[in-house]
Motif scaffolding. Structure first.
Motif, PDB file in Angstrom:
ATOM      1  N   VAL A  83      39.897  13.616 -14.973  1.00  0.00           N
ATOM      2  CA  VAL A  83      40.576  14.845 -14.544  1.00  0.00           C
ATOM      3  C   VAL A  83      39.564  15.920 -14.182  1.00  0.00           C
ATOM      4  O   VAL A  83      39.683  16.591 -13.145  1.00  0.00           O
ATOM      5  CB  VAL A  83      41.526  15.347 -15.651  1.00  0.00           C
ATOM      6  CG1 VAL A  83      42.107  16.715 -15.282  1.00  0.00           C
ATOM      7  CG2 VAL A  83      42.650  14.351 -15.884  1.00  0.00           C
ATOM      8  N   MET A  84      38.543  16.093 -15.018  1.00  0.00           N
ATOM      9  CA  MET A  84      37.538  17.124 -14.758  1.00  0.00           C
ATOM     10  C   MET A  84      36.684  16.796 -13.537  1.00  0.00           C
ATOM     11  O   MET A  84      36.231  17.690 -12.827  1.00  0.00           O
ATOM     12  CB  MET A  84      36.660  17.311 -15.989  1.00  0.00           C
ATOM     13  CG  MET A  84      37.380  17.986 -17.151  1.00  0.00           C
ATOM     14  SD  MET A  84      36.315  18.352 -18.571  1.00  0.00           S
ATOM     15  CE  MET A  84      35.992  16.698 -19.191  1.00  0.00           C
ATOM     16  N   GLU A  87      37.334  18.372 -10.185  1.00  0.00           N
ATOM     17  CA  GLU A  87      36.970  19.770  -9.978  1.00  0.00           C
ATOM     18  C   GLU A  87      35.512  19.877  -9.546  1.00  0.00           C
ATOM     19  O   GLU A  87      34.702  18.999  -9.834  1.00  0.00           O
ATOM     20  CB  GLU A  87      37.177  20.564 -11.273  1.00  0.00           C
ATOM     21  CG  GLU A  87      38.588  20.518 -11.829  1.00  0.00           C
ATOM     22  CD  GLU A  87      39.580  21.236 -10.941  1.00  0.00           C
ATOM     23  OE1 GLU A  87      39.177  22.187 -10.252  1.00  0.00           O
ATOM     24  OE2 GLU A  87      40.767  20.838 -10.947  1.00  0.00           O
ATOM     25  N   ALA A  92      34.202  25.427 -12.824  1.00  0.00           N
ATOM     26  CA  ALA A  92      35.545  24.871 -12.637  1.00  0.00           C
ATOM     27  C   ALA A  92      35.803  23.709 -13.590  1.00  0.00           C
ATOM     28  O   ALA A  92      36.918  23.553 -14.100  1.00  0.00           O
ATOM     29  CB  ALA A  92      35.733  24.416 -11.190  1.00  0.00           C
ATOM     30  N   ARG A  93      34.789  22.903 -13.845  1.00  0.00           N
ATOM     31  CA  ARG A  93      34.982  21.774 -14.764  1.00  0.00           C
ATOM     32  C   ARG A  93      35.112  22.252 -16.204  1.00  0.00           C
ATOM     33  O   ARG A  93      35.910  21.708 -16.976  1.00  0.00           O
ATOM     34  CB  ARG A  93      33.835  20.770 -14.634  1.00  0.00           C
ATOM     35  CG  ARG A  93      33.893  20.000 -13.322  1.00  0.00           C
ATOM     36  CD  ARG A  93      32.956  18.819 -13.276  1.00  0.00           C
ATOM     37  NE  ARG A  93      33.042  18.170 -11.971  1.00  0.00           N
ATOM     38  CZ  ARG A  93      32.304  17.125 -11.606  1.00  0.00           C
ATOM     39  NH1 ARG A  93      31.429  16.604 -12.457  1.00  0.00           N
ATOM     40  NH2 ARG A  93      32.444  16.615 -10.399  1.00  0.00           N
ATOM     41  N   ALA A  95      36.364  25.148 -17.031  1.00  0.00           N
ATOM     42  CA  ALA A  95      37.695  25.754 -17.089  1.00  0.00           C
ATOM     43  C   ALA A  95      38.780  24.687 -17.222  1.00  0.00           C
ATOM     44  O   ALA A  95      39.761  24.869 -17.950  1.00  0.00           O
ATOM     45  CB  ALA A  95      37.936  26.606 -15.844  1.00  0.00           C
ATOM     46  N   LYS A  96      38.611  23.577 -16.529  1.00  0.00           N
ATOM     47  CA  LYS A  96      39.594  22.488 -16.631  1.00  0.00           C
ATOM     48  C   LYS A  96      39.605  21.906 -18.036  1.00  0.00           C
ATOM     49  O   LYS A  96      40.678  21.607 -18.585  1.00  0.00           O
ATOM     50  CB  LYS A  96      39.283  21.401 -15.612  1.00  0.00           C
ATOM     51  CG  LYS A  96      40.201  20.179 -15.685  1.00  0.00           C
ATOM     52  CD  LYS A  96      41.672  20.545 -15.510  1.00  0.00           C
ATOM     53  CE  LYS A  96      41.986  20.971 -14.107  1.00  0.00           C
ATOM     54  NZ  LYS A  96      43.445  21.152 -13.895  1.00  0.00           N
ATOM     55  N   PHE A  97      38.425  21.750 -18.635  1.00  0.00           N
ATOM     56  CA  PHE A  97      38.398  21.246 -20.011  1.00  0.00           C
ATOM     57  C   PHE A  97      39.186  22.167 -20.928  1.00  0.00           C
ATOM     58  O   PHE A  97      39.971  21.713 -21.759  1.00  0.00           O
ATOM     59  CB  PHE A  97      36.967  21.114 -20.526  1.00  0.00           C
ATOM     60  CG  PHE A  97      36.917  20.797 -21.998  1.00  0.00           C
ATOM     61  CD1 PHE A  97      37.039  19.482 -22.432  1.00  0.00           C
ATOM     62  CD2 PHE A  97      36.806  21.798 -22.954  1.00  0.00           C
ATOM     63  CE1 PHE A  97      37.048  19.180 -23.789  1.00  0.00           C
ATOM     64  CE2 PHE A  97      36.820  21.504 -24.308  1.00  0.00           C
ATOM     65  CZ  PHE A  97      36.928  20.194 -24.723  1.00  0.00           C
ATOM     66  N   ALA A  99      41.572  24.189 -20.173  1.00  0.00           N
ATOM     67  CA  ALA A  99      43.003  24.096 -19.881  1.00  0.00           C
ATOM     68  C   ALA A  99      43.607  22.882 -20.585  1.00  0.00           C
ATOM     69  O   ALA A  99      44.704  22.963 -21.170  1.00  0.00           O
ATOM     70  CB  ALA A  99      43.223  24.005 -18.371  1.00  0.00           C
ATOM     71  N   LEU A 100      42.902  21.760 -20.548  1.00  0.00           N
ATOM     72  CA  LEU A 100      43.372  20.564 -21.253  1.00  0.00           C
ATOM     73  C   LEU A 100      43.390  20.797 -22.755  1.00  0.00           C
ATOM     74  O   LEU A 100      44.323  20.385 -23.455  1.00  0.00           O
ATOM     75  CB  LEU A 100      42.463  19.378 -20.920  1.00  0.00           C
ATOM     76  CG  LEU A 100      42.462  18.898 -19.464  1.00  0.00           C
ATOM     77  CD1 LEU A 100      41.361  17.872 -19.250  1.00  0.00           C
ATOM     78  CD2 LEU A 100      43.809  18.320 -19.073  1.00  0.00           C
ATOM     79  N   GLN A 185      45.484  30.076 -23.667  1.00  0.00           N
ATOM     80  CA  GLN A 185      44.831  29.873 -22.372  1.00  0.00           C
ATOM     81  C   GLN A 185      44.123  31.148 -21.910  1.00  0.00           C
ATOM     82  O   GLN A 185      42.986  31.106 -21.425  1.00  0.00           O
ATOM     83  CB  GLN A 185      45.855  29.437 -21.318  1.00  0.00           C
ATOM     84  CG  GLN A 185      45.235  29.142 -19.942  1.00  0.00           C
ATOM     85  CD  GLN A 185      44.224  28.015 -19.977  1.00  0.00           C
ATOM     86  OE1 GLN A 185      44.571  26.864 -20.233  1.00  0.00           O
ATOM     87  NE2 GLN A 185      42.953  28.322 -19.752  1.00  0.00           N
ATOM     88  N   ASP A 189      40.162  31.712 -21.292  1.00  0.00           N
ATOM     89  CA  ASP A 189      39.660  32.267 -20.026  1.00  0.00           C
ATOM     90  C   ASP A 189      38.689  33.412 -20.284  1.00  0.00           C
ATOM     91  O   ASP A 189      37.629  33.501 -19.653  1.00  0.00           O
ATOM     92  CB  ASP A 189      40.821  32.756 -19.159  1.00  0.00           C
ATOM     93  CG  ASP A 189      41.669  31.620 -18.598  1.00  0.00           C
ATOM     94  OD1 ASP A 189      41.211  30.464 -18.620  1.00  0.00           O
ATOM     95  OD2 ASP A 189      42.803  31.897 -18.150  1.00  0.00           O
TER      96      ASP A 189
END
Length: 203
Positions: A83-84, A87, A92-93, A95-97, A99-100, A185, A189
């Motif tokens: 998933v990461m 990105e 961005a990667r 941030a994706k972590f 989010a998960l 979340q 952030d």
């Protein structure tokens, strides 16, 4: 020599199977009866082991949570990595972590406060790799990727930066779990923004 290695490997597999059995038994009881209501004695009885055996491996209930949660993280690393990887390298990667992680944490909120407090109270990182979360390794890899791509500063090593990030992550979790931050979340952030940009005001 091979016989010795085979025997050691067999013993280690049996040990890990027992740890999984104990942690899974405890988790089933926590879900059915509530974390606070379940005692170590109850877990030992349900798992059909002596109390001394349970305490040998897990001195407190929080240690059982640690084993369960860290195993979940290890088991999900490949899926999260895919998933990461979709990105861009760098922020961005990360941030994706987060989010998960926020989604997972929301689903496990009832158990996270005792787990995080237990982790922070440990005087040193466990020698047993199975007892470690794996977060430091994930953060190190993501930061190193960003450094190699010129997205992150490279005057500090990725492992050191990963340690800083892991403790910021735990602090953000604690703020959310204790009601100081209403949305996890958003807290992640903010934490990531501060980690990436620092506090200094730049012209």
């Amino acid at each position: 020599m091979n016989d010795i290695s085979t025997e050691l490997g067999r013993r280690e597999r049996k040990r890990l199977q027992q740890l999984d059995h104990l942690a899974d038994t405890a988790w089933t009881l926590f879900e059915a009866e509530g974390y606070e209501a379940v005692t170590m004695e109850r877990i030992a009885a349900e798992a059909d082991v002596a109390k001394a055996t349970l305490y040998k491996h897990f001195p407190v209930k929080e240690a059982l949570l640690r084993h369960r949660f860290h195993r979940e993280l290890r088991d999900s690393v490949s899926q999260m990595g895919a998933v990461m990887a979709a990105e861009p390298v760098g922020a961005a990667r990360l941030a994706k972590f987060f989010a998960l992680s926020a989604a997972w944490s929301e689903a496990h909120r009832a158990y996270l406060l005792p787990y995080v407090q237990y982790r922070l109270a440990e005087r040193r990182c466990p020698d047993d790799e199975a007892q470690r979360s794996g977060l430091e390794r994930i953060f190190t890899a993501l930061i190193a990727e960003g450094q190699a791509a010129g997205q992150f500063r490279a005057d500090m090593g990725a492992p050191a930066l990963a340690v800083y990030l892991e403790f910021l992550y735990l602090a953000a979790l604690l703020r959310w779990l204790t009601g100081q931050a209403p949305a996890l979340q958003a807290e992640f952030d903010t934490m990531l923004m501060l980690f990436l940009g620092g506090l200094e005001v730049r012209a």
